[in-house]
Design an enzyme around this catalytic site. Structure first.
Site, PDB file in Angstrom:
ATOM      1  N   HIS A 125       0.807  -1.214   0.000  1.00  0.00           N
ATOM      2  CA  HIS A 125       0.000   0.000   0.000  1.00  0.00           C
ATOM      3  C   HIS A 125       0.846   1.272   0.000  1.00  0.00           C
ATOM      4  CE1 HIS A 125      -3.771   1.856  -0.073  1.00  0.00           C
ATOM      5  NE2 HIS A 125      -4.420   1.091   0.784  1.00  0.00           N
ATOM      6  N   ASP A 135      -2.063   1.943  -4.896  1.00  0.00           N
ATOM      7  CA  ASP A 135      -3.341   2.331  -4.303  1.00  0.00           C
ATOM      8  C   ASP A 135      -4.395   1.266  -4.577  1.00  0.00           C
ATOM      9  OD1 ASP A 135      -2.262   4.726  -3.420  1.00  0.00           O
ATOM     10  OD2 ASP A 135      -2.792   5.782  -5.268  1.00  0.00           O
TER      11      ASP A 135
END
Length: 434
Positions: free
Chosen positions: A406, A410
Site C-alpha cells: 500500500h 493504491d
C-alpha cells in the site's frame, strides 16, 4: 603431516555469509580431493562445497543451521604433506590409527576369558503363587448387567470395543467417560488405543530453505503494509479454449491454466506499471520494470521456492508452458541456479485444486504485488439468453486475489488492474491475439 585450514569460499557476488545446511563428513573421516563436504545456503541458492585436498577431517567450524562468514574457517583437514594455502600445526592421530588401536583393544578383550555367569536360583512354587496372588487385577470383574453407565458411555465403549465389566468405575459405581479415558490410557499397549491417539512431541530445527522462507516472510509482513483485493472471474470460455488448444497441441507441452493467466497478466500490465515494480525502501526508490520477469511460487520437499520466467511478456503460450515445466522441475530437484531463483518483478502463486475460495498471499519482497488464482468451482449463474433476457446456466468460476504494497500501489490501481485482467480472462480470444 600438515594442517590444511579450508576457509569458506566466495560463493557469489555480494554474499557475506552462508548457512550450513548439511555436513557430509565428520571429524575422523578420510576425504579425497573434490569430495562433497558440505551443503551451504545463501540468500539465492544451495551450494555444494567440495574438498580442495585429500586427508583426514580434524575439525568442523559449526553445526547445521549456523552461518559462516565468507573467508572464515570452515573445516580443517590433516594432509599427508604440506598443501598450498595450508597452515602447519601439531599432528593428530589419523582416523585409521585410531581405528587400529580400537581394534587391538577389542581383540584383547575378546581373547581374555569371560567371567563365569552367576547362576540364578529357580523360583520356589510357593513364592510364585504368592506373587500371583498379590498382583493387582486388571479391573473388577462384575457381570455386565450390573454395570452402571449412561447410554452415551455404553455406545462409546461399544465403538471402542471395550468390555465395561473390565473398567474400574468411579466411587459411586457409575462408569463415566473419564473412566473410559483412564482405561484406554492404561491399556494403550493392548490394542485399545483410539485411532486419534496423540503422537510424541517432535522438535524440528528451522534451518536451510525453511529458515530463509521464515526470515523473508517475516520481513515482508514487518515492512510491507499489505492489502488484498479479490475478484470473481468466469473462466468457462477460458477452460474451453484451453481444451481446444490441448486437443491440437501435437508434440507441444500440455497447457495448464497458468500460461493463460500469465499471458493475461502480461497483456494488462502496460497500463498499470505500478504493479510490475520493486521498491527499495531504504533508498526510497520504486523501479517500474518494462520487462515482466514472472516469479512462479513452487512447492518443493524443502519448502517454497520462486523460480523466475524471464521476459514472460515475449513468450507465447507454448513457450510459457515449456518454461514453467522446466523451472518447476529444476526447483523440485534442487537444480535451479541462483540466476533462475532471483530477479523477479512480479510473482504468481497458485495451489491449483487446493486453492480454496480466496487467498491473501504474502508479497515476495522487494516486489510490490503478488497474484493468486484460486480453485475453479462450478455454480449456476444468470447468463444472456440471446433474446434480450437471461437464463440460468452452469458456469466455471474462479476468484483471483492480488496482494499489494500500500506504500506503492493504491486500492484503485489494484482493482483496476484485476478488472482489466478479468476482461481478458472472460474474453480469452484477446489473450492469444497479437
Amino acid at each position: 603431516m600438515a594442517r590444511f585450514i579450508f576457509n569458506m569460499p566466495d560463493v557469489g557476488e555480494g554474499v557475506a555469509e552462508a548457512e550450513i545446511v548439511a555436513w557430509h563428513v565428520k571429524v575422523g573421516d578420510r576425504v579425497e580431493e573434490d569430495q562433497h563436504l558440505v551443503d551451504v545456503m545463501t540468500d539465492k541458492a544451495t551450494i555444494d562445497i567440495e574438498s580442495p585436498v585429500a586427508g583426514v577431517v580434524t575439525e568442523l567450524a559449526g553445526e547445521v543451521g549456523e552461518s559462516i562468514a565468507i573467508g572464515a574457517m570452515l573445516l580443517v583437514i590433516e594432509t599427508a604433506e604440506e598443501s598450498p594455502g595450508g597452515q602447519s600445526g601439531p599432528a593428530e592421530p589419523a582416523a585409521d590409527e585410531i581405528a587400529e588401536a580400537g581394534a587391538d583393544a577389542t581383540s584383547a578383550q575378546e581373547s581374555a576369558p569371560a567371567p563365569a555367569p552367576t547362576p540364578t536360583p529357580a523360583p520356589e512354587p510357593a513364592r510364585e503363587a504368592s506373587a500371583a496372588a498379590s498382583a493387582p487385577p486388571p479391573g473388577p470383574a462384575a457381570p455386565a448387567s450390573k454395570v452402571l453407565a449412561s447410554p452415551a458411555v455404553r455406545q462409546r465403549a461399544r465403538d471402542l470395543g471395550i468390555d465395561l465389566a473390565q473398567v474400574k468405575p468411579a466411587a459411586d459405581g457409575r462408569i463415566r467417560h473419564a473412566d473410559l479415558d483412564a482405561f484406554l490410557l492404561y491399556n494403550a499397549g493392548g490394542g485399545f488405543a483410539p485411532a486419534g491417539a496423540a503422537r510424541p512431541d517432535e522438535a524440528v530445527r528451522v534451518i536451510g530453505l525453511r529458515k530463509r522462507i521464515a526470515q523473508n516472510m517475516a520481513a515482508a509482513k514487518r515492512h510491507i503494509p499489505h492489502f488484498t483485493y479479490v475478484e470473481e472471474c468466469d473462466v468457462t470460455e477460458l477452460e474451453a479454449l484451453r481444451a481446444q488448444l490441448n486437443a491440437g497441441r501435437g508434440e507441444r507441452p500440455k497447457l495448464t491454466l497458468l500460461p493463460l493467466l500469465i499471458r493475461a497478466i502480461c497483456k494488462a500490465l502496460p497500463d498499470y506499471p505500478m504493479i510490475n515494480a520493486r521498491y527499495d525502501d531504504e533508498a526510497g526508490i520504486v523501479t517500474r520494470h518494462g520487462a515482466v520477469h514472472m516469479g512462479m511460487a513452487t512447492q518443493t520437499e524443502a519448502g517454497l521456492m520462486v523460480p523466475v520466467i524471464r521476459n514472460a511478456q515475449s513468450l507465447n503460450l507454448w513457450q510459457l508452458a515449456r518454461e514453467i515445466a522446466r523451472l518447476a522441475e529444476a526447483a523440485r530437484t534442487g537444480k535451479a541456479t541462483s540466476e533462475e531463483l532471483s530477479g523477479s518483478t512480479l510473482t504468481i502463486t497458485s495451489l491449483g485444486p487446493l486453492g480454496g475460495i480466496a487467498t491473501t498471499p504474502v508479497i515476495n519482497r522487494p516486489e510490490v504485488a503478488i497474484i493468486g488464482p484460486n480453485r475453479i468451482i462450478e455454480r449456476p449463474m444468470f447468463v444472456p439468453d440471446g433474446l434480450g433476457g437471461e437464463r440460468v446456466a452452469k458456469r466455471k468460476l474462479m476468484n483471483v486475489s492480488i496482494s499489494c504494497d500500500h506504500r506503492v500501489v493504491d486500492g484503485h490501481d489494484a482493482a483496476s488492474f484485476i478488472q482489466a485482467m478479468k476482461r481478458l480472462i472472460e474474453s480469452p480470444a484477446l489473450i492469444i491475439a497479437d
